[in-house]
Motif scaffolding. Structure first.
Motif, mmCIF file in Angstrom:
data_model
loop_
_atom_site.group_PDB
_atom_site.id
_atom_site.type_symbol
_atom_site.label_atom_id
_atom_site.label_comp_id
_atom_site.label_asym_id
_atom_site.label_seq_id
_atom_site.Cartn_x
_atom_site.Cartn_y
_atom_site.Cartn_z
ATOM 1 N N UNK A 1 0.839 -1.223 0.000
ATOM 2 C CA UNK A 1 0.000 0.000 0.000
ATOM 3 C C UNK A 1 0.861 1.255 0.000
ATOM 4 N N UNK A 2 1.976 1.190 0.773
ATOM 5 C CA UNK A 2 2.852 2.357 0.853
ATOM 6 C C UNK A 2 3.416 2.700 -0.510
ATOM 7 N N UNK A 3 3.809 1.652 -1.304
ATOM 8 C CA UNK A 3 4.344 1.904 -2.633
ATOM 9 C C UNK A 3 3.309 2.564 -3.527
ATOM 10 N N UNK A 4 2.045 2.201 -3.357
ATOM 11 C CA UNK A 4 0.980 2.739 -4.208
ATOM 12 C C UNK A 4 0.726 4.212 -3.952
ATOM 13 N N UNK A 5 1.065 4.693 -2.765
ATOM 14 C CA UNK A 5 0.769 6.100 -2.455
ATOM 15 C C UNK A 5 2.040 6.909 -2.254
ATOM 16 N N UNK A 6 3.177 6.380 -2.691
ATOM 17 C CA UNK A 6 4.427 7.085 -2.446
ATOM 18 C C UNK A 6 4.638 8.243 -3.393
ATOM 19 N N UNK A 7 3.898 8.281 -4.517
ATOM 20 C CA UNK A 7 4.093 9.355 -5.489
ATOM 21 C C UNK A 7 2.757 9.692 -6.155
ATOM 22 N N UNK A 8 2.727 10.835 -6.791
ATOM 23 C CA UNK A 8 1.645 11.197 -7.693
ATOM 24 C C UNK A 8 0.274 11.235 -7.076
ATOM 25 N N UNK B 1 -1.809 8.935 -5.960
ATOM 26 C CA UNK B 1 -2.066 8.209 -4.725
ATOM 27 C C UNK B 1 -1.602 8.986 -3.505
ATOM 28 N N UNK B 2 -0.456 9.625 -3.609
ATOM 29 C CA UNK B 2 0.059 10.436 -2.503
ATOM 30 C C UNK B 2 -0.861 11.616 -2.219
ATOM 31 N N UNK C 1 0.393 21.311 -8.566
ATOM 32 C CA UNK C 1 -0.976 20.825 -8.718
ATOM 33 C C UNK C 1 -1.438 20.174 -7.428
ATOM 34 N N UNK C 2 -0.528 19.497 -6.728
ATOM 35 C CA UNK C 2 -0.892 18.882 -5.455
ATOM 36 C C UNK C 2 -1.292 19.914 -4.424
ATOM 37 N N UNK D 1 -2.406 9.301 7.775
ATOM 38 C CA UNK D 1 -1.100 9.751 8.267
ATOM 39 C C UNK D 1 -0.150 8.571 8.460
ATOM 40 N N UNK D 2 -0.692 7.433 8.909
ATOM 41 C CA UNK D 2 0.133 6.234 9.062
ATOM 42 C C UNK D 2 0.571 5.707 7.697
ATOM 43 N N UNK D 3 -0.325 5.778 6.708
ATOM 44 C CA UNK D 3 -0.040 5.225 5.385
ATOM 45 C C UNK D 3 0.939 6.065 4.583
ATOM 46 N N UNK D 4 1.042 7.360 4.853
ATOM 47 C CA UNK D 4 1.935 8.219 4.082
ATOM 48 C C UNK D 4 3.389 7.787 4.240
#
Length: 471
Positions: free
Chosen positions: A1-8, A10-11, A132-133, A178-181
């Motif tokens: 899950x962490x890899x999925x939200x590490x960029x772009x 998902x983050x 954009x973020x 916050x934990x997932x970031x």
């Protein structure tokens, strides 16, 4: 899950969950205080003191959470801040008393750390999506502030204390997000300067006390003058301690950065009216019209709808800012935002006798709010080294808080000097207040003309923040 939200995307989507919680927390409680105050036995003075307490906590926690994030890790401090907000929200909802409201609102004030800490993570993990973020996060914040207030008011129409539960359902997902970031990759360094932190906290507390209580004390009263003098002395002492320290709490050399100085000055000027005017906006909308057509006599739900329409305009202003910056440049975007704010307040000066007329100026002010919040938060990230990202954004947040507080104080002072024998605000009082906000917004537009890109640096593409950019 962490890899999925590490960029772009998902983050950014994960960050939106946290920002929505922040917006709901900032928007839901203020319209409830009169009803809740009557229920738990807190009068008007007590409600104002609760507001004062929260403003002092905002001022103190902004630099502390930002600096701690740069020193000890942005995600770690973000998680601590989100948990503080969650505990405060649950405490207020489950047992509303004067004591729990006071403690809960102080804990909720940790929302001031969300944006600086999120900016640190976003810059290190996905710099190409920085602008954009940031615009998406600002838009989500504005929408959730308006929605939170509307939902809380609707719930309280059914039961006085039901609205106090508005923020609680948003806290659990925010903690999980916050934990997932992922943690930021920015370098960490330095030691915490306790004497500087204490001096800064005392100085800002005294300053906020003077700004929020000056109108009721009287600006020329001994209480106001002594409090202002104490704030100045303590803050001067803080500056000297910081200058002599090998591990300053805030690197004052950062404040000499001309680009950060321009961005923060612009933030101060636009927040003076756009944020400082929000309380006055509700007063005018809720005041029964007099013989001269002043006041619109709206109920609580109608007022919340007007406020919600303003934050929708703010959302549009925020989301269009990156593309506008690509087309005309950062300096022009800042100038356009300031001029839009001034135009909105001048419209209120001229057209305010009906809801449609008033809404035109209010919507333009909302648009300006979204533009300046997105632009200045993005630029405050870019004008410093990566290791100082959270602190730089924190400095900009401080400029916003001080601008809003001073704006609200000036509006209050102008109203106090233009009231009838029955205590009603005269037309001149409203006109002076709107005019002052327009003038300061124009000053913000003028300040923005001093903003310069470093020689040889090209205009950034929309949605791109370059990693490692320095002042």
């Amino acid at each position: 899950m962490t890899n999925a939200i590490s960029r772009g995307r998902g983050l950014i989507a994960t960050m939106v969950v946290i920002v929505v919680c922040s917006g709901v927390v900032q928007g839901y409680l203020t319209p409830l205080l009169p009803v809740v105050g009557d229920h738990v036995g807190i009068g008007g003075v007590g409600q104002n003191n609760l507001y004062l307490l929260s403003q002092v906590a905002f001022a103190v926690l902004t630099p502390l959470l930002s600096r701690w994030g740069d020193m000890w890790g942005h995600r770690r401090l973000l998680l601590i801040a989100v948990i503080m907000v969650a505990v405060g929200s649950v405490l207020i909802a489950t047992r509303p008393t004067t004591a729990t409201l006071s403690v809960g609102m102080v804990l909720q004030s940790a929302v001031v750390g969300f944006f600086p800490l999120l900016a640190g993570i976003l810059r290190s993990r996905s710099p190409e999506h920085g602008r954009i973020g940031m615009s998406v996060l600002v838009g989500a914040l504005l929408l959730s502030i308006g929605t939170g207030g509307f939902v809380a008011g609707t719930l309280s129409d059914e039961h006085a204390l039901a609205g106090l539960w508005t923020a609680v359902p948003f806290c659990g997902p925010a903690v999980a997000a916050a934990i997932a970031l992922p943690p930021s990759t920015a370098p960490r360094a330095g030691r915490f300067n306790v004497p500087a932190a204490l001096l800064l906290a005392l100085g800002l507390s005294a300053l906020m006390l003077a700004l929020t209580k000056g109108a009721s004390w009287g600006w020329a009263s001994p209480s106001s003058l002594l409090t202002i003098a104490a704030a100045i002395v303590v803050l001067i002492t803080w500056v000297r301690v910081e200058q002599r320290s090998s591990h300053p709490l805030i690197d004052l050399g950062m404040l000499s950065n001309p680009r950060l100085a321009v961005v923060s000055a612009h933030t101060f000027c636009i927040a003076f009216g756009a944020i400082g005017f929000l309380g006055a906006n509700a007063v005018y909308l809720g005041t029964d019209p007099d013989g001269n057509g002043l006041g619109l006599g709206l109920g609580a739900q109608d007022i919340s709808l007007v406020s919600l329409s303003m934050v929708v305009a703010g959302f549009l202003g925020s989301t269009m800012t990156p593309r506008l910056a690509r087309a005309i440049g950062d300096r022009a975007v800042l100038a356009v935002g300031g001029c839009a704010g001034a135009a909105g307040f001048l419209s209120l000066c001229l057209f305010h006798s009906s809801v449609p007329q008033y809404s035109v100026g209010a919507l333009v002010i909302g648009l300006s709010t979204g533009m300046f919040e997105a632009a200045t938060r993005s630029l405050s990230v870019e004008v410093v080294d990566e290791a100082d990202t959270a602190l730089s954004v924190g400095v900009n947040e401080m400029a916003l808080s001080l601008g809003a507080a001073i704006g609200a104080a000036v509006i209050g002072a102008l109203w106090s000097s233009h009231t009838t024998a029955q205590g009603h605000i005269t037309g001149a009082g409203y006109q002076w207040a709107w005019g002052a906000c327009a003038a300061v917004a124009l000053a913000g537009a003028a300040v923005s003309l001093l903003f310069r890109l470093p020689s040889g640096e090209s205009r950034p593409e929309a949605g791109i923040t370059h990693a490692g950019r320095t002042a």
